[in-house]
Structures are given as C-alpha cells and as structure tokens.
Design a protein around this motif. Structure first.
Motif, PDB file in Angstrom:
ATOM      1  N   UNK A 108      -7.941   9.841   6.364  1.00 22.48           N
ATOM      2  CA  UNK A 108      -8.642   9.676   5.091  1.00 22.48           C
ATOM      3  C   UNK A 108      -7.932  10.289   3.882  1.00 22.48           C
ATOM      4  N   UNK A 109      -7.301  11.455   4.004  1.00 16.38           N
ATOM      5  CA  UNK A 109      -6.655  12.024   2.804  1.00 16.38           C
ATOM      6  C   UNK A 109      -5.477  11.201   2.294  1.00 16.38           C
ATOM      7  N   UNK A 110      -5.027  10.247   3.087  1.00 20.06           N
ATOM      8  CA  UNK A 110      -3.793   9.524   2.757  1.00 20.06           C
ATOM      9  C   UNK A 110      -4.038   8.102   2.249  1.00 20.06           C
ATOM     10  N   UNK A 111      -5.253   7.594   2.375  1.00 21.94           N
ATOM     11  CA  UNK A 111      -5.506   6.187   2.078  1.00 21.94           C
ATOM     12  C   UNK A 111      -5.690   5.925   0.590  1.00 21.94           C
ATOM     13  N   UNK A 112      -5.388   4.714   0.148  1.00 19.52           N
ATOM     14  CA  UNK A 112      -5.677   4.321  -1.238  1.00 19.52           C
ATOM     15  C   UNK A 112      -7.169   4.039  -1.414  1.00 19.52           C
ATOM     16  N   UNK A 113      -7.624   4.020  -2.650  1.00 19.49           N
ATOM     17  CA  UNK A 113      -9.012   3.705  -3.006  1.00 19.49           C
ATOM     18  C   UNK A 113     -10.005   4.527  -2.180  1.00 19.49           C
ATOM     19  N   UNK A 114      -9.866   5.852  -2.154  1.00 23.10           N
ATOM     20  CA  UNK A 114     -10.699   6.670  -1.273  1.00 23.10           C
ATOM     21  C   UNK A 114     -12.189   6.588  -1.558  1.00 23.10           C
ATOM     22  N   UNK A 161       0.849  -1.178   0.000  1.00 24.24           N
ATOM     23  CA  UNK A 161       0.000   0.000   0.000  1.00 24.24           C
ATOM     24  C   UNK A 161       0.886   1.229   0.000  1.00 24.24           C
ATOM     25  N   UNK A 162       1.328   1.664  -1.183  1.00 25.88           N
ATOM     26  CA  UNK A 162       2.287   2.746  -1.279  1.00 25.88           C
ATOM     27  C   UNK A 162       1.645   3.943  -1.951  1.00 25.88           C
ATOM     28  N   UNK A 163       1.560   5.049  -1.231  1.00 22.22           N
ATOM     29  CA  UNK A 163       1.042   6.284  -1.806  1.00 22.22           C
ATOM     30  C   UNK A 163       2.207   7.234  -1.934  1.00 22.22           C
ATOM     31  N   UNK A 164       2.518   7.642  -3.151  1.00 25.84           N
ATOM     32  CA  UNK A 164       3.746   8.390  -3.421  1.00 25.84           C
ATOM     33  C   UNK A 164       3.443   9.762  -3.995  1.00 25.84           C
ATOM     34  N   UNK A 165       4.216  10.750  -3.578  1.00 24.32           N
ATOM     35  CA  UNK A 165       4.098  12.072  -4.152  1.00 24.32           C
ATOM     36  C   UNK A 165       4.661  12.089  -5.570  1.00 24.32           C
ATOM     37  N   UNK A 166       3.944  12.757  -6.474  1.00 23.68           N
ATOM     38  CA  UNK A 166       4.417  12.860  -7.852  1.00 23.68           C
ATOM     39  C   UNK A 166       4.517  14.317  -8.302  1.00 23.68           C
ATOM     40  N   UNK A 167       4.532  15.248  -7.367  1.00 25.87           N
ATOM     41  CA  UNK A 167       4.605  16.658  -7.722  1.00 25.87           C
ATOM     42  C   UNK A 167       5.962  16.982  -8.321  1.00 25.87           C
ATOM     43  N   UNK A 168       6.021  17.608  -9.504  1.00 22.55           N
ATOM     44  CA  UNK A 168       7.311  17.922 -10.131  1.00 22.55           C
ATOM     45  C   UNK A 168       8.158  18.809  -9.224  1.00 22.55           C
ATOM     46  N   UNK A 169       9.445  18.540  -9.204  1.00 24.01           N
ATOM     47  CA  UNK A 169      10.354  19.382  -8.460  1.00 24.01           C
ATOM     48  C   UNK A 169      10.507  19.015  -6.998  1.00 24.01           C
ATOM     49  N   UNK A 170       9.770  17.988  -6.541  1.00 29.55           N
ATOM     50  CA  UNK A 170       9.852  17.568  -5.150  1.00 29.55           C
ATOM     51  C   UNK A 170      10.353  16.137  -5.115  1.00 29.55           C
ATOM     52  N   UNK A 171      11.298  15.864  -4.237  1.00 24.13           N
ATOM     53  CA  UNK A 171      11.852  14.516  -4.188  1.00 24.13           C
ATOM     54  C   UNK A 171      10.767  13.510  -3.843  1.00 24.13           C
ATOM     55  N   UNK A 172      10.800  12.348  -4.487  1.00 26.31           N
ATOM     56  CA  UNK A 172       9.780  11.330  -4.289  1.00 26.31           C
ATOM     57  C   UNK A 172       9.893  10.727  -2.896  1.00 26.31           C
ATOM     58  N   UNK A 178      -0.543   2.469   6.441  1.00 26.17           N
ATOM     59  CA  UNK A 178      -0.006   2.741   5.112  1.00 26.17           C
ATOM     60  C   UNK A 178       1.124   1.786   4.749  1.00 26.17           C
ATOM     61  N   UNK A 179       1.866   1.347   5.761  1.00 27.15           N
ATOM     62  CA  UNK A 179       2.986   0.426   5.508  1.00 27.15           C
ATOM     63  C   UNK A 179       2.510  -1.009   5.294  1.00 27.15           C
ATOM     64  N   UNK A 180       1.372  -1.365   5.871  1.00 29.16           N
ATOM     65  CA  UNK A 180       0.926  -2.752   5.917  1.00 29.16           C
ATOM     66  C   UNK A 180       0.670  -3.317   4.525  1.00 29.16           C
ATOM     67  N   UNK A 181       1.246  -4.453   4.258  1.00 26.52           N
ATOM     68  CA  UNK A 181       1.040  -5.168   2.998  1.00 26.52           C
ATOM     69  C   UNK A 181       0.296  -6.472   3.310  1.00 26.52           C
ATOM     70  N   UNK A 182      -1.010  -6.360   3.468  1.00 28.98           N
ATOM     71  CA  UNK A 182      -1.795  -7.524   3.867  1.00 28.98           C
ATOM     72  C   UNK A 182      -2.477  -8.211   2.704  1.00 28.98           C
ATOM     73  N   UNK A 183      -3.162  -9.309   2.974  1.00 22.24           N
ATOM     74  CA  UNK A 183      -3.797 -10.097   1.915  1.00 22.24           C
ATOM     75  C   UNK A 183      -5.095  -9.487   1.391  1.00 22.24           C
ATOM     76  N   UNK A 184      -5.749  -8.647   2.212  1.00 20.17           N
ATOM     77  CA  UNK A 184      -7.041  -8.091   1.801  1.00 20.17           C
ATOM     78  C   UNK A 184      -6.883  -6.675   1.247  1.00 20.17           C
ATOM     79  N   UNK A 185      -7.808  -6.258   0.375  1.00 12.24           N
ATOM     80  CA  UNK A 185      -7.804  -4.863  -0.078  1.00 12.24           C
ATOM     81  C   UNK A 185      -7.979  -3.919   1.116  1.00 12.24           C
ATOM     82  N   UNK A 186      -7.406  -2.739   1.017  1.00 12.45           N
ATOM     83  CA  UNK A 186      -7.465  -1.792   2.132  1.00 12.45           C
ATOM     84  C   UNK A 186      -8.896  -1.460   2.552  1.00 12.45           C
ATOM     85  N   UNK A 187      -9.843  -1.220   1.632  1.00 11.49           N
ATOM     86  CA  UNK A 187     -11.200  -0.870   2.070  1.00 11.49           C
ATOM     87  C   UNK A 187     -11.834  -1.916   2.999  1.00 11.49           C
TER      88      UNK A 187
END
Length: 298
Positions: free
Chosen positions: A131-137, A1-12, A100-109
C-alpha cells in the motif's frame, strides 16, 4: 505506473526499479525469467499476462524471506519514508514489482479492487503490504477497509503493522477503530506507524473505556494501551486507571510511568512520586515503549 523518488540529494529511482533489483539479486536461476516478465509488463502486456506472472512467482521464486542489507533498508527509507520492507518474502516482492511495472489499460485502483476480491490470504497480505507504494492511494480506501475487517490477524497486520498508509490516509475514526481492533485481536501496538503522532483525545477515551471493561471482566489490559492515553490523561481523567496500572506487573508499571511522564501535569507528577525506581529507569533510557521491562531492553 511509475512512482519516483523526488527527495533532494538522492539519485532518482523508481520503486519498481528498486524492488526489481532486490528480486533479481536473489532470484538465482530464475533471474532471466524475472527480467523478461517485468520487461513485458512494463511494455504494455495484457492483464492475463500480469495474472500469470502473479500466479507463477511463488512457484518460480519460492517463498523465502527477502534478504535485505542495511544499505537496502536505508535506500527504501529515503525513497519512501517510513516504508519498512523487512519481513517481505521474495515472491511477494516480485509480485509488487510486477504491479508497479505493469502498464495496463485500466486505472490501478480498478485492478487492485479485482485482485483483492479474488486473492487468498497470503496474496492479500502481499497486496496490502504494498500500500505505501501504490499510485492513487486515496482511491484504495474501500479495499483497505475490507482488509481491516478481516478475521485473519495476519491480513489485518499487513495493513496495521510497519505500514505508513494508515497514518497518512486514515481519518481519526478509522484510525481509532484500527488501534482498538489491534487490541481485540491480540496484535501489538508498537509496530503501528504513527502511533504517537496520530494519538487523539477520542482514542484515549475509547481505550480508557476498553481498559475499564477488561478489568471489570477480570481480564488483563495490554500495557501498550497507555501509550495512546498518557498525552490526554488530564482530558479523559485517566489518573485513577493509571494509578491502578502502576500497581500492576512490571510492564504495566513501566507503561503507566511512561504515560504519566507524557501527561506532564501536577497530578501525574504526584503519582510518579510512588514509582521512583521505574521513573529513574525511564530517565536513564533503560525503559521505553519498545522495551517495557529491563529483560526486553537487555
């Protein structure tokens, strides 16, 4: 479950990494424990291990406020625009970092749904603040709706205040209901992210009716209400109500003036002629929606 910043000019950097950095920095003697637990969760631990970490975090780390610098808040804003972690607790931040770090067997929702169902009030506040940070909001909307219906004001505000999730994912019906409920439970409107952006004629109509019902019952009306009415004063015929607010308390007078400035119609300008002093303060920037009286602005 990795949520990554993609804003140009900012380190990932991932959100999980950012939260982890903040927690480790403040964990003192528990730094090694936090690092070990988050590493384990990232490597595919069981849900039992996750639940154990979530349960132990308050006892191992304590419940003090998360200490954030100006640069921390700037990095948070760059990574997730309009995300404001001020007021988060150390243990709550650790819990969200773990999710956010957890890589489990079930979908996050599915995991989130179970956590909401079994959490106490303090745990719910933490879950909803994330809530602003989770996948599949979009898949989380049912559980978010349950939080909005909560009778606990702090739980409601964990969704409504300083949280861009409602602005980004609510339709107008749910958005309008949230704003109206904030008034019913005595919550402020200004901490609602996107309050001005998401204003709409139906909300203005609902709030105007609410104000008139309050007045008819001999009750006060929150001056903040007019923030959502002003841009649509012509559409919902709010001038009589705004004229009444102009004759109210200093905060009501300021709010009505700001609303009429936003309306920017000939009728609005005519009403503003009766409030030249307040209009001058607005023009000078000494009164705004965050500071409805000069005392607040001081």
């Amino acid at each position: 479950m990795t949520v990554t910043n993609t804003t140009p000019g900012i380190s990932t950097i991932t959100l999980s990494t950012l939260l982890r950095r903040w927690v480790v920095r403040q964990a003192d003697s528990e730094t090694e424990w936090v690092e070990s637990q988050l590493n384990t969760l990232r490597q595919g631990a069981s849900e039992t291990t996750l639940h154990r970490f979530l349960g132990l975090a308050p006892r191992r780390l304590g419940r003090e406020d998360l200490r954030l610098s100006v640069s921390d808040l700037k990095e948070a804003e760059q990574l997730r625009p309009d995300w404001d972690p001020k007021g988060w607790s150390l243990d709550g931040t650790a819990r969200i970092a773990g999710l956010l770090a957890f890589q489990g067997p079930r979908p996050f929702p599915a995991l989130f749904k179970d956590l909401v169902r079994t959490s106490d009030a303090r745990e719910l506040i933490t879950l909803y603040r994330g809530l602003p940070l989770y996948p599949e909001p979009l898949v989380l909307t049912h559980e978010v709706g349950e939080g909005l219906r909560s009778n606990m004001r702090a739980v409601f505000e964990s969704i409504a205040h300083f949280n861009p999730y409602p602005r980004d994912h609510f339709d107008d019906h749910r958005w309008n209901h949230m704003v109206l409920k904030a008034l019913f439970v005595g919550s402020r409107l200004q901490p609602i992210v996107g309050l001005e952006q998401r204003a709409n004629p139906e909300l203005a109509r609902i709030l105007l009716d609410y104000a008139q019902e309050r007045w008819a019952a001999g009750r006060d009306v929150s001056p903040e209400l007019w923030h959502c009415v002003g841009p649509f004063a012509e559409t919902v015929n709010a001038y009589e109500a705004l004229s009444r607010a102009l004759d109210g308390s200093p905060a009501e007078r300021s709010a009505a003036t700001l609303a009429l400035v936003a309306a920017d119609t000939s009728t609005a300008r005519s009403l503003l002629a009766d409030a030249p002093d307040t209009l001058q303060l607005v023009a000078a920037g000494r009164i705004d929606w965050n500071h409805l009286t000069q005392e607040e602005a001081a």
